[in-house]
Design a protein around this motif. Structure first.
Motif, PDB file in Angstrom:
ATOM      1  N   TRP A   3     -28.890  32.569  21.370  1.00  0.00           N
ATOM      2  CA  TRP A   3     -28.673  31.478  20.430  1.00  0.00           C
ATOM      3  C   TRP A   3     -29.935  30.653  20.411  1.00  0.00           C
ATOM      4  N   ARG A   4     -30.506  30.458  19.250  1.00  0.00           N
ATOM      5  CA  ARG A   4     -31.746  29.702  19.088  1.00  0.00           C
ATOM      6  C   ARG A   4     -31.505  28.564  18.119  1.00  0.00           C
ATOM      7  N   HIS A   5     -32.134  27.432  18.389  1.00  0.00           N
ATOM      8  CA  HIS A   5     -31.978  26.321  17.460  1.00  0.00           C
ATOM      9  C   HIS A   5     -33.201  25.411  17.509  1.00  0.00           C
ATOM     10  N   LEU A  34     -38.186  28.849  13.546  1.00  0.00           N
ATOM     11  CA  LEU A  34     -37.265  29.902  13.972  1.00  0.00           C
ATOM     12  C   LEU A  34     -37.871  31.282  13.742  1.00  0.00           C
ATOM     13  N   ILE A 157     -29.232  31.926   8.970  1.00  0.00           N
ATOM     14  CA  ILE A 157     -29.651  30.727   9.679  1.00  0.00           C
ATOM     15  C   ILE A 157     -28.844  29.553   9.124  1.00  0.00           C
ATOM     16  N   THR A 173     -30.247  20.032  12.051  1.00  0.00           N
ATOM     17  CA  THR A 173     -30.275  21.141  13.001  1.00  0.00           C
ATOM     18  C   THR A 173     -30.317  22.453  12.235  1.00  0.00           C
ATOM     19  N   ASP A 175     -29.953  26.750  13.304  1.00  0.00           N
ATOM     20  CA  ASP A 175     -29.732  27.673  14.420  1.00  0.00           C
ATOM     21  C   ASP A 175     -29.355  29.052  13.912  1.00  0.00           C
TER      22      ASP A 175
END
Length: 195
Positions: A3-5, A34, A157, A173, A175
């Motif tokens: 999980w990337r944010h 990202l 995304i 945000t 993610d």
């Protein structure tokens, strides 16, 4: 699964006084951040490519190493299409030091690398630069065929805007949930060069 944010908080006063449209600006900046993170997930796999290895921690990037990596894939019957070199910027400039990649008469282009600063495709293979191809044992440049690595995103995304959260800021945000892994290890070559 990874999980990337990325997040950004902007005080309400800044929003009121700014000429920027943060809804648009954050989307562009988050996409770039990202995207760079996705590249890092792929280049982090470089130590797992062990079948086709060229160079050494004392080598500089050269025409001979480029050809050796291409030959590794060719002798493994890897598809010719959709190959990409992932080179550290230092490796790119080491190649531009070679007359075969620098001079216009050798590249077949109107301007040579010493004028344009552009490194043209290497034997028909495009390239990208990344500072992510570094390890403790030198720079681990890569030659990848598109089937070497698989990257899957669970969904698009997600970009969200949270209006005036408790600290009187607007929070943006973005993610994604993704996974990356090696699909065909022999469809890549690792080219080690000096740090």
């Amino acid at each position: 699964d990874d999980w990337r944010h990325v997040a950004l908080s902007i005080p309400y006063r800044t929003l009121a006084q700014s000429v920027f449209d943060y809804d648009v600006e954050f989307g562009k900046a988050a996409g770039g951040a990202l995207g760079a993170d996705m590249d890092a997930l792929v280049t982090a796999l470089q130590g797992s490519f062990t079948s086709n290895v060229e160079g050494s921690s004392a080598a500089i990037m050269s025409d001979a190493l480029v050809r050796a990596a291409i030959l590794d894939l060719d002798t493994g019957n890897v598809l010719q299409e959709n190959r990409t070199f992932v080179l550290h910027p230092k490796a790119k400039f080491e190649l531009l030091g070679d007359a075969d990649f620098r001079n216009a008469n050798a590249t077949g282009m109107g301007k040579g690398g010493q004028v344009s600063g552009i490194l043209h495709p290497l034997y028909g293979v495009k390239f990208v630069t990344s500072t992510g191809v570094v390890s403790s044992s030198g720079r681990q440049n890569l030659l990848l065929q598109e089937q070497a690595v698989g990257f899957a995103i669970q969904r698009d995304i997600n970009i969200k805007k949270h209006e005036l959260v408790g600290d009187l800021t607007t929070r943006y945000t973005a993610d994604f949930l993704a996974g990356v892994n090696i699909l065909r290890e022999t469809f890549a070559a690792r080219i080690t060069t000096a740090a």
